[in-house]
Design an enzyme around this catalytic site. Structure first.
Site, PDB file in Angstrom:
ATOM      1  N   GLY A  52       0.857  -1.198   0.000  1.00 28.71           N
ATOM      2  CA  GLY A  52       0.000   0.000   0.000  1.00 28.71           C
ATOM      3  C   GLY A  52       0.883   1.235   0.000  1.00 28.71           C
ATOM      4  O   GLY A  52       0.523   2.281   0.550  1.00 28.71           O
ATOM      5  N   HIS A  81      -1.634   3.578  16.962  1.00 28.86           N
ATOM      6  CA  HIS A  81      -0.495   4.494  17.079  1.00 28.86           C
ATOM      7  C   HIS A  81      -0.569   5.376  18.334  1.00 28.86           C
ATOM      8  O   HIS A  81       0.424   5.959  18.739  1.00 28.86           O
ATOM      9  CB  HIS A  81      -0.292   5.310  15.789  1.00 28.86           C
ATOM     10  N   HIS A 122      -8.170   3.983  19.899  1.00 25.42           N
ATOM     11  CA  HIS A 122      -7.300   4.935  20.609  1.00 25.42           C
ATOM     12  C   HIS A 122      -7.829   5.279  22.015  1.00 25.42           C
ATOM     13  O   HIS A 122      -7.089   5.243  22.993  1.00 25.42           O
ATOM     14  CB  HIS A 122      -7.151   6.240  19.831  1.00 25.42           C
TER      15      HIS A 122
HETATM   16  N1  NDP Z   1      -4.181   7.604   6.676  1.00 23.55           N
HETATM   17  C1  NDP Z   1      -4.187   7.700   7.996  1.00 23.55           C
HETATM   18  O1  NDP Z   1      -4.003   8.760   8.573  1.00 23.55           O
HETATM   19  C2  NDP Z   1      -4.394   6.495   8.815  1.00 23.55           C
HETATM   20  C3  NDP Z   1      -4.631   5.271   8.235  1.00 23.55           C
HETATM   21  N2  NDP Z   1      -4.790   4.171   9.013  1.00 23.55           N
HETATM   22  C4  NDP Z   1      -5.011   2.859   8.418  1.00 23.55           C
HETATM   23  O2  NDP Z   1      -3.934   2.547   7.576  1.00 23.55           O
HETATM   24  C5  NDP Z   1      -4.360   1.796   6.472  1.00 23.55           C
HETATM   25  C6  NDP Z   1      -4.002   2.515   5.209  1.00 23.55           C
HETATM   26  O3  NDP Z   1      -4.594   3.782   5.249  1.00 23.55           O
HETATM   27  P1  NDP Z   1      -4.465   4.839   4.084  1.00 23.55           P
HETATM   28  O4  NDP Z   1      -3.068   4.936   3.631  1.00 23.55           O
HETATM   29  O5  NDP Z   1      -5.140   6.049   4.536  1.00 23.55           O
HETATM   30  O6  NDP Z   1      -5.330   4.142   2.977  1.00 23.55           O
HETATM   31  P2  NDP Z   1      -5.461   4.456   1.456  1.00 23.55           P
HETATM   32  O7  NDP Z   1      -6.907   4.569   1.158  1.00 23.55           O
HETATM   33  O8  NDP Z   1      -4.600   5.559   1.059  1.00 23.55           O
HETATM   34  O9  NDP Z   1      -4.980   3.092   0.821  1.00 23.55           O
HETATM   35  C7  NDP Z   1      -3.623   2.699   0.761  1.00 23.55           C
HETATM   36  C8  NDP Z   1      -3.358   2.078  -0.588  1.00 23.55           C
HETATM   37  O10 NDP Z   1      -4.110   0.884  -0.687  1.00 23.55           O
HETATM   38  C9  NDP Z   1      -4.610   0.733  -2.017  1.00 23.55           C
HETATM   39  N3  NDP Z   1      -6.072   0.643  -1.950  1.00 23.55           N
HETATM   40  C10 NDP Z   1      -6.932   1.549  -1.527  1.00 23.55           C
HETATM   41  N4  NDP Z   1      -8.184   1.099  -1.588  1.00 23.55           N
HETATM   42  C11 NDP Z   1      -8.110  -0.152  -2.057  1.00 23.55           C
HETATM   43  C12 NDP Z   1      -9.058  -1.160  -2.329  1.00 23.55           C
HETATM   44  N5  NDP Z   1     -10.347  -0.962  -2.126  1.00 23.55           N
HETATM   45  N6  NDP Z   1      -8.630  -2.331  -2.801  1.00 23.55           N
HETATM   46  C13 NDP Z   1      -7.329  -2.548  -2.994  1.00 23.55           C
HETATM   47  N7  NDP Z   1      -6.392  -1.617  -2.744  1.00 23.55           N
HETATM   48  C14 NDP Z   1      -6.770  -0.443  -2.286  1.00 23.55           C
HETATM   49  C15 NDP Z   1      -4.175   1.954  -2.781  1.00 23.55           C
HETATM   50  O11 NDP Z   1      -3.006   1.623  -3.527  1.00 23.55           O
HETATM   51  P3  NDP Z   1      -3.032   1.201  -5.045  1.00 23.55           P
HETATM   52  O12 NDP Z   1      -4.303   1.648  -5.649  1.00 23.55           O
HETATM   53  O13 NDP Z   1      -1.836   1.855  -5.627  1.00 23.55           O
HETATM   54  O14 NDP Z   1      -2.878  -0.265  -4.980  1.00 23.55           O
HETATM   55  C16 NDP Z   1      -3.792   2.940  -1.716  1.00 23.55           C
HETATM   56  O15 NDP Z   1      -2.750   3.781  -2.131  1.00 23.55           O
HETATM   57  C17 NDP Z   1      -5.842   1.598   6.676  1.00 23.55           C
HETATM   58  O16 NDP Z   1      -6.044   0.405   7.344  1.00 23.55           O
HETATM   59  C18 NDP Z   1      -6.215   2.782   7.535  1.00 23.55           C
HETATM   60  O17 NDP Z   1      -7.370   2.565   8.246  1.00 23.55           O
HETATM   61  C19 NDP Z   1      -4.702   4.241  10.361  1.00 23.55           C
HETATM   62  C20 NDP Z   1      -4.469   5.421  10.988  1.00 23.55           C
HETATM   63  C21 NDP Z   1      -4.333   6.650  10.282  1.00 23.55           C
HETATM   64  O1  LIG Z   2      -6.283   6.765  13.635  1.00 24.36           O
HETATM   65  C1  LIG Z   2      -6.604   7.873  13.333  1.00 24.36           C
HETATM   66  O2  LIG Z   2      -5.959   8.897  13.885  1.00 24.36           O
HETATM   67  C2  LIG Z   2      -5.940  10.168  13.256  1.00 24.36           C
HETATM   68  C3  LIG Z   2      -5.442  11.137  14.288  1.00 24.36           C
HETATM   69  O3  LIG Z   2      -4.141  10.792  14.667  1.00 24.36           O
HETATM   70  P1  LIG Z   2      -3.239  11.870  15.429  1.00 24.36           P
HETATM   71  O4  LIG Z   2      -2.032  11.145  15.769  1.00 24.36           O
HETATM   72  O5  LIG Z   2      -3.026  12.991  14.491  1.00 24.36           O
HETATM   73  O6  LIG Z   2      -4.006  12.321  16.597  1.00 24.36           O
HETATM   74  C4  LIG Z   2      -7.322  10.528  12.785  1.00 24.36           C
HETATM   75  O7  LIG Z   2      -7.247  11.736  12.053  1.00 24.36           O
HETATM   76  C5  LIG Z   2      -7.845   9.451  11.902  1.00 24.36           C
HETATM   77  O8  LIG Z   2      -9.182   9.716  11.540  1.00 24.36           O
HETATM   78  C6  LIG Z   2      -7.814   8.120  12.590  1.00 24.36           C
HETATM   79  O9  LIG Z   2      -8.050   7.116  11.635  1.00 24.36           O
END
Ligand code: NDP
Ligand SMILES: O=C1O[C@H](COP(=O)(O)O)[C@@H](O)[C@H](O)[C@H]1O
Length: 700
Positions: free
Chosen positions: A238, A398, A460
């Protein structure tokens, strides 16, 4: 477990002594507890009678009656009886005698030729069959005579037979009862066995985490050198996504900058998007803020590969890159899943089958949300477990990596002041708050599916609650700390409908095209949790979280009960506040006399604001957590049973909100959230300070 094992061993030995070629059994050699003696007896009986279940005659199968039980004729019973040597008269031997007194009556039966009072050992299963057959047959009455008194020898034989049959019937009833007891016992033991298996796994993990500081406590399949010398290969799955860009790569880079990664390492970003190595490097380095002089060297170890998440072919291509970079040296591999949870399982399966290291440890990091409720979370854990064991799995929350969250245990348990007052006698309520002044920021699709309760409250906020409310752990090992967390989270009552308020900020529906136009997903929630244990009975724990609010803030506020007496009316409640972010601090709000001629009481604080006290770089939570995975320290990661306990608090209310399509209360973007939240908190006795405000110091 030991009792069970010893009883099993005992029954085996006794069975073979009774039934096998050995005809003597020496109980002096066994150490039995009363419980194990009983259990041993039951197991012995089950071995005597169980062939009935599968093969009524015990014919022609392996493990048939004749194999398990010796063919010993009734008439030979006394000669063939095992000699039983009773042990000397001490406490153990009392147990052993219990065993014999339990065993012998159960394994005796009447002979066909002797009086009913004469009992002989039930020596083979054929006896049981005969007993059962006799039960089916009606007893034959003495022919042509009404008299009860047998006259002829034939009548005497018949009466003897009736008597014997009735005795046998009694015995058979015994056998049935024993079998029913055994079934129950068996089910209970099975359950216990499962429990013990889990405990053993935990103890093994505990042993590992106690030695984890050496960074070489590998997982089960690990065989090679320690983490410092082995090559470290990191696969970020990812890699094109938001989290990878914002957190994973910058944290890996900072660890490198701080000299905390092994000397030899390779990082491969993997996702479906097409990108060259160069584009990838440019992309990830946008968020590198420190250690500019080390950037080039770090990036030269980073590569990108595009492929499909469920494809073994794609993962074997990744493995090929890794092998080449590892250059045949021993290597540890870390798979970081920065992807939506819906594809965790397929990635874990594909990675496990073709991309794991064969000469080092393999670990997998997964991000929250772990499921949507108790059941889906358990399913997710089961799916992941097909590829990686619990000890190889690191579930990131986290918030556990944040500096102030880690300080919670130190403040609580390293200071004599707090423990005596950390309970329902002194504490009125505890509020754990998470506020953001932003919306979903491009993550509307994800957020709309989960909502604020699943996004932050179940994980959290609940983790912070666990650390604030748990009992003192036996040690700081990962398993001891997590054991205590599980206990307190399991003691939390599921949230009841009258204890929750949900809201949605105005504008949420139009913010992101992936948000449904009629969405009822909450962006705000306040819930009151009750902990049913002696320490916290009656103390409300308020969990409050929301997006689109008036500020960004995370804190834990412990409000003490009012102090009765001469200042009761003029003073306010003391509070101990852990400011998690921003501006990390711990401060204690105290009533003081306003200095000078005034007699007025004013609220002030004993304040430890980090940036004023320390000149130290505070690592990002992800840096600490990734570093801990490399070291194999599970302390700050969520264990499966913790997760399950946390989901149990929220699953019923989440199902209710979903099923009844409860519409959240609207609130203004940038406000404090719905008023109903304040009303709920006040209903539980929270008292807001009248004028006090913590913040940058200005003279009063
Ligand atoms: N972003 C944040 O701040 C936080 C995220 N998380 C968790 O981390 C994980 C990743 O989050 P985040 O980076 O925001 O997610 P994204 O939506 O950005 O997805 C990450 C990558 O996964 C691939 N992807 C997205 N959707 C799908 C799908 N439906 N099927 C297959 N591949 C897919 C895409 O890559 P490609 O299309 O190139 O394959 C994308 O770049 C999640 O579990 C999220 O809940 C937790 C805390 C905070
Ligand atoms: O896990 C998550 O946390 C962020 C907030 O993280 P922080 O370290 O900036 O407090 C939140 O924005 C997001 O919705 C949630 O998925």
């Amino acid at each position: 477990m030991l009792g069970q094992r010893s009883s099993r061993v005992t029954s085996d030995i006794l069975a073979s002594a009774l039934l096998g070629p050995t005809d003597a059994i020496d109980l002096r050699t066994f150490s039995l507890t009363r419980k194990s003696a009983k259990s041993a007896t039951l197991q012995l009986i089950i071995r005597l009678v169980s062939p009935l279940d599968q093969n009524p005659r015990g014919e022609g199968t392996e493990g048939s009656t004749d194999r398990v039980l010796p063919l010993c004729r009734n008439s030979e019973a006394s000669e063939a009886s095992p000699t039983v040597h009773f042990p000397p008269d001490n406490e153990t031997s009392a147990c052993q005698r219990d065993f014999m007194s339990l065993s012998l009556p159960l394994i005796t039966s009447t002979t066909g030729t002797k009086k009913s009072t004469q009992r002989r050992p039930l020596r083979k299963s054929a006896d049981v069959y005969t007993l059962m057959e006799d039960l089916q047959k009606p007893p034959k009455p003495p022919s042509g005579r009404s008299s009860e008194i047998p006259v002829t020898s034939e009548e005497r034989n018949i009466q003897g037979h009736i008597q014997t049959t009735s005795n046998k019937r009694e015995d058979t009833r015994d056998v049935f009862k024993i079998m029913a007891d055994l079934k129950e016992e068996n089910a209970r033991l099975k359950k216990e066995l499962e429990k013990y298996k889990k405990q053993v796994e935990r103890l093994q993990n505990k042993g590992k985490s106690l030695t984890s500081s050496s960074a070489s406590n590998g997982d089960k399949e690990k065989s090679s050198g320690d983490s410092e010398n082995a090559h470290l290969s990191v696969v970020v799955v990812g890699a094109s996504g938001d989290l990878a860009k914002k957190k994973t790569f910058p944290s890996l880079f900072n660890l490198f900058g701080l000299g905390l990664l092994p000397k030899d390492f390779t990082i491969v970003g993997f996702a479906r998007s097409k990108m060259s190595d160069e584009e990838f490097r440019k992309n990830i380095s946008k968020n590198f803020k420190e250690f500019k002089d080390k950037q080039e060297e770090f990036l030269s170890r980073c590569f990108y590969h595009s492929g499909q998440y469920d494809s073994e072919q794609s993962f074997s291509e990744v493995a090929k890159i890794l092998k080449e970079k590892e250059g045949g040296n021993s290597a540890n591999r870390m798979f970081y899943l920065a992807i939506p949870p819906s594809i965790f399982a397929e990635v874990a399966t594909a990675a496990k089958s073709v991309a794991v290291s064969e000469n080092g440890w393999n670990r997998i990091i997964v991000e929250k949300p772990f499921g949507k409720d108790t059941e889906s979370s358990a399913q997710l854990s089961r799916d992941l477990a097909t590829g990686f064991s619990e000890e190889q799995t690191y579930r990131i929350d986290h918030y556990l990596g944040k500096e102030m969250v880690q300080n919670l245990l130190v403040i609580r348990f390293a200071n004599s002041l707090w423990e005596p007052v950390w309970n329902r006698h002194y504490i009125a309520n505890i509020t754990i708050t998470f506020k953001e002044d932003i919306g979903t920021e491009g993550r509307g699709g994800y957020f709309d599916e989960y909502g604020i309760i699943r996004d932050v409250m179940q994980n959290h906020l609940t983790q912070m609650l666990a650390l604030v409310a748990m009992e003192t752990p036996n040690s700081l090992s990962a398993e001891d700390v997590r054991d205590e967390k599980v206990k307190v989270v399991s003691a939390c009552r599921p949230i009841s409908p009258e204890d929750i308020v949900v809201g949605q900020y105005d504008g949420y529906l139009d913010e992101d095209e992936k948000v449904a136009k009629d969405s009822i997903t909450p962006t705000f929630a306040t819930a009151v949790v009750h902990i049913d244990n002696p320490r916290w009975a009656g103390v409300p724990f308020v969990l409050k979280c929301g997006k689109g609010l008036n500020e960004r803030k995370a804190e834990i506020r412990v409000q003490f009960k009012s102090n009765p007496g001469i200042y009761a009316e003029d003073s306010e409640r003391n509070e101990l506040v852990f400011r998690v972010q921003p501006n990390e601090a711990v401060y204690y709000k105290v009533n003081t006399k306003r200095p000078g001629l005034s007699e007025e009481i004013a609220m002030s604080e004993l304040d430890l604001t980090y940036k004023e006290r320390y000149e130290v770089r505070l690592p990002d939570a992800y840096e600490r957590l990734i570093y801990d995975v490399v070291r194999g320290d599970h302390n700050l990661f969520v264990r499966e049973d913790e997760l399950d306990a946390a989901w149990k608090i929220f699953t019923p209310i989440l199902h209710k909100l979903d099923a009844e399509k409860v519409k959240p209360i609207s609130y203004k973007f940038g406000s404090r959230g719905p008023e109903e939240s304040d009303k709920l908190i006040h209903r539980y006795g929270f008292q807001r300070s009248k004028s006090y405000q913590w913040g940058p110091k200005s003279k009063i």
